[in-house]
Write a protein that holds these residues in place. Structure first.
Motif, short mmCIF file in Angstrom:
data_model
loop_
_atom_site.label_atom_id
_atom_site.label_comp_id
_atom_site.label_asym_id
_atom_site.label_seq_id
_atom_site.Cartn_x
_atom_site.Cartn_y
_atom_site.Cartn_z
N ALA A 103 -29.24 -87.61 -0.71
CA ALA A 103 -29.73 -89.52 -0.27
C ALA A 103 -28.50 -89.66 -1.18
CB ALA A 103 -31.13 -90.36 -0.63
N GLU A 104 -28.90 -89.25 -2.45
CA GLU A 104 -26.96 -89.63 -3.05
C GLU A 104 -25.81 -89.43 -2.18
OE1 GLU A 104 -27.33 -88.53 -7.31
OE2 GLU A 104 -29.21 -90.81 -7.29
N ASP A 105 -25.88 -88.54 -1.93
CA ASP A 105 -24.70 -87.78 -1.09
C ASP A 105 -24.08 -88.26 -0.24
OD1 ASP A 105 -23.90 -85.85 -3.11
OD2 ASP A 105 -25.04 -83.50 -2.20
N ILE A 106 -25.32 -88.33 0.79
CA ILE A 106 -24.99 -89.47 2.42
C ILE A 106 -25.01 -90.87 1.89
CG2 ILE A 106 -26.67 -89.59 4.47
CD1 ILE A 106 -27.86 -87.21 4.26
N THR A 107 -25.43 -90.79 1.11
CA THR A 107 -25.24 -92.78 0.98
C THR A 107 -23.51 -92.72 0.79
OG1 THR A 107 -27.60 -92.94 0.02
CG2 THR A 107 -25.58 -94.30 -0.22
N ALA B 200 -26.19 -104.37 9.17
CA ALA B 200 -25.97 -103.73 10.50
C ALA B 200 -24.99 -102.80 10.23
CB ALA B 200 -26.26 -104.55 11.36
N TRP B 201 -24.02 -102.95 10.59
CA TRP B 201 -23.31 -101.14 11.11
C TRP B 201 -23.28 -100.62 9.72
CZ3 TRP B 201 -17.97 -100.67 8.27
CH2 TRP B 201 -17.03 -99.89 9.28
N LEU B 202 -23.41 -100.52 8.77
CA LEU B 202 -23.75 -100.01 7.55
C LEU B 202 -25.00 -98.99 7.85
CD1 LEU B 202 -22.48 -101.73 4.00
CD2 LEU B 202 -21.69 -100.25 5.15
N TYR B 203 -25.45 -99.35 8.25
CA TYR B 203 -27.31 -98.98 8.73
C TYR B 203 -26.84 -97.96 9.74
CZ TYR B 203 -30.64 -101.50 5.25
OH TYR B 203 -31.12 -101.54 4.26
N THR B 204 -26.12 -98.53 10.44
CA THR B 204 -25.38 -97.35 11.89
C THR B 204 -24.92 -96.08 11.59
OG1 THR B 204 -25.35 -99.14 13.37
CG2 THR B 204 -24.59 -97.10 13.81
N ILE B 205 -23.93 -96.64 10.49
CA ILE B 205 -22.97 -95.63 9.51
C ILE B 205 -24.47 -94.56 8.89
CG2 ILE B 205 -21.86 -94.96 8.24
CD1 ILE B 205 -20.25 -97.43 8.48
N ALA B 206 -25.28 -95.15 8.40
CA ALA B 206 -26.37 -94.08 7.55
C ALA B 206 -27.29 -93.30 8.12
CB ALA B 206 -27.34 -94.91 6.63
N HIS B 207 -27.49 -93.74 9.52
CA HIS B 207 -28.80 -92.90 10.43
C HIS B 207 -28.30 -91.91 11.04
CE1 HIS B 207 -31.36 -92.46 13.95
NE2 HIS B 207 -30.06 -92.79 14.27
N ASN B 208 -26.11 -92.18 11.31
CA ASN B 208 -25.42 -91.09 11.84
C ASN B 208 -25.78 -89.63 10.74
OD1 ASN B 208 -25.56 -92.50 14.71
ND2 ASN B 208 -24.01 -93.35 14.44
N ALA B 209 -25.47 -90.39 10.03
CA ALA B 209 -25.45 -89.39 8.82
C ALA B 209 -26.17 -88.19 8.31
CB ALA B 209 -24.22 -90.34 7.32
N VAL B 210 -27.45 -89.35 8.30
CA VAL B 210 -28.55 -88.07 8.22
C VAL B 210 -28.67 -87.49 9.32
CG1 VAL B 210 -30.79 -88.48 8.31
CG2 VAL B 210 -29.86 -90.06 7.29
N ILE B 211 -28.77 -88.00 10.68
CA ILE B 211 -28.58 -87.37 12.20
C ILE B 211 -27.74 -85.96 11.38
CG2 ILE B 211 -27.93 -86.94 14.14
CD1 ILE B 211 -29.86 -89.54 14.33
N ASP B 212 -26.53 -86.27 11.01
CA ASP B 212 -25.58 -85.25 11.12
C ASP B 212 -26.50 -83.82 10.06
OD1 ASP B 212 -23.99 -86.07 12.77
OD2 ASP B 212 -22.88 -87.34 11.67
N HIS B 213 -27.02 -84.69 8.74
CA HIS B 213 -26.88 -83.61 8.50
C HIS B 213 -28.43 -82.86 7.95
CE1 HIS B 213 -28.95 -82.54 3.95
NE2 HIS B 213 -30.25 -82.70 5.02
#
Length: 160
Positions: free
Chosen positions: A46-50, A73-86
């Motif tokens: 979670a720290e790495d993805i954040t 909301a833009w940050l949440y979108t980036i976070a959502h995509n980063a989790v999926i990429d993970h």
């Protein structure tokens, strides 16, 4: 709740002011971390993805526009995509290394189970996808027969 001077800070950050971006980071880092941690359930990941989320935000600030969406909301979108990429790029190696494969067809079964697990996790993330915590489900069956109220109604008619 967004920062009172969020717009000004974003504009300054878009102009290259790293201190303004640092203030945005301080204001939103914990929210993004919690959002990510809830989905990956591992502190280090979670720290790495954040940190990746905020690096992507910094590198792509020129693409952010206030007319489309709030900054958070833009940050949440980036976070959502980063989790999926993970989850897409992660190699499943936890307990699979310890599995004893006594027969050749067991290897295929273990691989299939690992792929199914990854698909399941991605689907859960998709369902949890809203930054405000809402879940959206598509009804399984749109026919009148699938509605529980119709089931009761049919039972009542057959009893008469």
């Amino acid at each position: 709740m967004p920062l009172a001077n969020e717009r000004q800070l974003v504009l300054q950050a878009q102009a290259g002011n790293s201190e303004a971006f640092g203030q945005l980071y301080d204001a939103y880092m914990e929210r993004i971390y919690r959002f990510v941690y809830f989905r990956v359930e591992d502190q280090q990941t979670a720290e790495d993805i954040t940190s990746q989320v905020f690096l992507k935000a910094w590198n792509n600030l020129d693409r952010f526009q206030f007319s489309r969406t709030p900054y958070l909301a833009w940050l949440y979108t980036i976070a959502h995509n980063a989790v999926i990429d993970h989850y897409r790029t992660r190699k499943v190696s936890t307990a699979l290394d310890d599995v004893r494969l006594s027969q050749p067809d067991h290897a295929e079964a273990v691989t299939l189970l690992a792929e199914m697990y990854q698909d399941y996790r991605l689907e859960l993330i998709r369902l949890r996808g809203h930054a405000d915590g809402r879940l959206e489900f598509e009804p399984y069956d749109h026919s009148p027969m699938a509605d529980p109220a119709n089931l009761v109604e049919r039972r009542d008619r057959s009893a008469a």
